[in-house]
Design an enzyme around this catalytic site. Structure first.
Site, PDB file in Angstrom:
ATOM      1  N   ALA A   1       0.806  -1.219   0.000  1.00 42.52           N
ATOM      2  CA  ALA A   1       0.000   0.000   0.000  1.00 42.52           C
ATOM      3  C   ALA A   1       0.842   1.273   0.000  1.00 42.52           C
ATOM      4  O   ALA A   1       0.465   2.280  -0.598  1.00 42.52           O
ATOM      5  CB  ALA A   1      -0.938  -0.010   1.205  1.00 42.52           C
TER       6      ALA A   1
ATOM      7  N   ASP B   1      -5.242  -1.073  -6.991  1.00 40.21           N
ATOM      8  CA  ASP B   1      -5.573   0.194  -7.645  1.00 40.21           C
ATOM      9  C   ASP B   1      -5.253   0.244  -9.131  1.00 40.21           C
ATOM     10  O   ASP B   1      -5.653   1.190  -9.821  1.00 40.21           O
ATOM     11  CB  ASP B   1      -4.879   1.362  -6.931  1.00 40.21           C
ATOM     12  CG  ASP B   1      -3.383   1.127  -6.736  1.00 40.21           C
ATOM     13  OD1 ASP B   1      -2.701   0.701  -7.691  1.00 40.21           O
ATOM     14  OD2 ASP B   1      -2.890   1.371  -5.619  1.00 40.21           O
TER      15      ASP B   1
ATOM     16  N   HIS C   1      -4.173  -9.471  -4.769  1.00 39.52           N
ATOM     17  CA  HIS C   1      -5.463  -9.218  -4.134  1.00 39.52           C
ATOM     18  C   HIS C   1      -6.513  -8.717  -5.116  1.00 39.52           C
ATOM     19  O   HIS C   1      -7.543  -8.181  -4.698  1.00 39.52           O
ATOM     20  CB  HIS C   1      -5.286  -8.229  -2.978  1.00 39.52           C
ATOM     21  CG  HIS C   1      -4.429  -8.763  -1.877  1.00 39.52           C
ATOM     22  ND1 HIS C   1      -3.683  -7.962  -1.031  1.00 39.52           N
ATOM     23  CD2 HIS C   1      -4.183 -10.039  -1.481  1.00 39.52           C
ATOM     24  CE1 HIS C   1      -3.031  -8.721  -0.165  1.00 39.52           C
ATOM     25  NE2 HIS C   1      -3.308  -9.978  -0.414  1.00 39.52           N
TER      26      HIS C   1
ATOM     27  N   CYS D   1     -29.016  -9.017 -15.579  1.00 37.16           N
ATOM     28  CA  CYS D   1     -29.870  -9.924 -14.815  1.00 37.16           C
ATOM     29  C   CYS D   1     -30.331  -9.377 -13.468  1.00 37.16           C
ATOM     30  O   CYS D   1     -31.128 -10.012 -12.789  1.00 37.16           O
ATOM     31  CB  CYS D   1     -29.167 -11.263 -14.620  1.00 37.16           C
ATOM     32  SG  CYS D   1     -27.808 -11.194 -13.414  1.00 37.16           S
TER      33      CYS D   1
ATOM     34  N   THR E   1       5.705  -1.787   1.822  1.00 35.94           N
ATOM     35  CA  THR E   1       4.977  -2.778   2.613  1.00 35.94           C
ATOM     36  C   THR E   1       5.804  -3.190   3.819  1.00 35.94           C
ATOM     37  O   THR E   1       7.030  -3.321   3.732  1.00 35.94           O
ATOM     38  CB  THR E   1       4.621  -4.022   1.787  1.00 35.94           C
ATOM     39  OG1 THR E   1       4.029  -5.011   2.635  1.00 35.94           O
ATOM     40  CG2 THR E   1       5.838  -4.628   1.099  1.00 35.94           C
ATOM     41  N   SER E   2       5.118  -3.404   4.928  1.00 34.84           N
ATOM     42  CA  SER E   2       5.780  -3.872   6.145  1.00 34.84           C
ATOM     43  C   SER E   2       5.825  -5.391   6.195  1.00 34.84           C
ATOM     44  O   SER E   2       6.298  -5.970   7.164  1.00 34.84           O
ATOM     45  CB  SER E   2       5.055  -3.333   7.383  1.00 34.84           C
ATOM     46  OG  SER E   2       3.696  -3.743   7.368  1.00 34.84           O
TER      47      SER E   2
ATOM     48  N   ASN F   1      10.909   1.175   2.530  1.00 34.76           N
ATOM     49  CA  ASN F   1       9.679   1.389   3.294  1.00 34.76           C
ATOM     50  C   ASN F   1       9.931   2.520   4.287  1.00 34.76           C
ATOM     51  O   ASN F   1      11.045   2.675   4.781  1.00 34.76           O
ATOM     52  CB  ASN F   1       9.272   0.110   4.041  1.00 34.76           C
ATOM     53  CG  ASN F   1       7.835   0.145   4.512  1.00 34.76           C
ATOM     54  OD1 ASN F   1       6.933   0.444   3.744  1.00 34.76           O
ATOM     55  ND2 ASN F   1       7.625  -0.163   5.780  1.00 34.76           N
TER      56      ASN F   1
END
Length: 240
Positions: free
Chosen positions: A24, A107, A122, A154, A192-193, A215
């Site tokens: 993120a 994203d 993800h 539908c 990212t951690s 990071n």
């Protein structure tokens, strides 16, 4: 910091197969908040429930209206644009230096920057599917919808093709990511951690020579990295 940038440049100049692994923090410079930092998406409660529950399969199926109220307000940033880091690493892919990007982000900004080989662990907000008939929709359809998005074909609920809590990762995506990481000579883990599993376990498949961590805060992997840079990823990218 200048010494770290020089070392990173040297690592990249020697590299033949680089894989980029992002979280993120990679998209924060694009105006998308991360999850666990102060002011992040997971801070506080929503309708008395945790953000983890709001982004769960259970919430989607049992509290559908609440799920989409949270999802639309917290997870969608249609005006976000690639930052310097997205653009620089997409350029490295065009140069033949970057083998692929493995991302936890949903994203689509790596592709917007021009990256072609991207493993989205993800899923993506840009892909949405009717739960009843399988009809596909883009991000614009979800953004423009009121309340729960329903299928034009539908009338079924149109859900995002993102991995929610309580759902498994796509097997083909995992296989592709593991294969690329295992044959890279340089792995750059950025933004990212490495706290979200099972995605955080993928760097364990790395067998190459140089592990680089970029990071803002320290991670548990810093001690085994060739190089750990604690700074904004876009600022680092601008210097390489």
């Amino acid at each position: 910091m200048n010494g770290d940038i020089a070392r990173l440049k040297a690592i990249l100049s020697r590299a033949k197969r680089v894989v980029l692994f992002t979280g993120a923090g990679f998209s924060v410079p694009s105006g998308i908040p991360d999850f666990r930092s102060e002011g992040g998406i997971y801070e506080g409660k929503f309708a008395g429930m945790s953000a983890e529950y709001m982004l769960s399969h259970s919430c989607l199926t049992m509290h559908t209206e609440l799920f989409f109220e949270f999802y639309k307000s917290k997870m969608l940033y249609p005006s976000a644009r690639p930052n310097a880091a997205h653009l620089r690493f997409a350029e490295l892919e065009r140069e033949g230096k970057l083998l692929s990007t493995v991302t936890q982000n949903i994203d689509g900004l790596h592709q917007a920057a021009g990256a072609k080989r991207v493993w989205e662990l993800h899923g993506s907000v840009h892909r949405n599917t009717c739960m009843k008939c399988g009809e596909k929709y883009g991000l614009g359809y979800i953004v423009a919808s009121e309340g729960v998005p329903v299928c034009r074909k539908c009338g079924g609920v149109v859900r995002p093709d993102v991995v929610l809590y309580g759902e498994g990762l796509d097997a083909d995506t995992i296989e592709g990511a593991v294969n690329d990481i295992s044959r890279a000579d340089v792995l750059i883990v950025a933004g990212t951690s490495l706290a979200v599993y099972p995605a955080a376990s993928l760097p364990d498949c790395f067998n190459g020579d140089e592990l680089v961590l970029i990071n803002k805060s320290r991670t548990e992997r810093d001690s085994i990295a060739t190089l750990a840079i604690h700074d904004d990823i876009a600022r680092v990218a601008e210097q390489i």
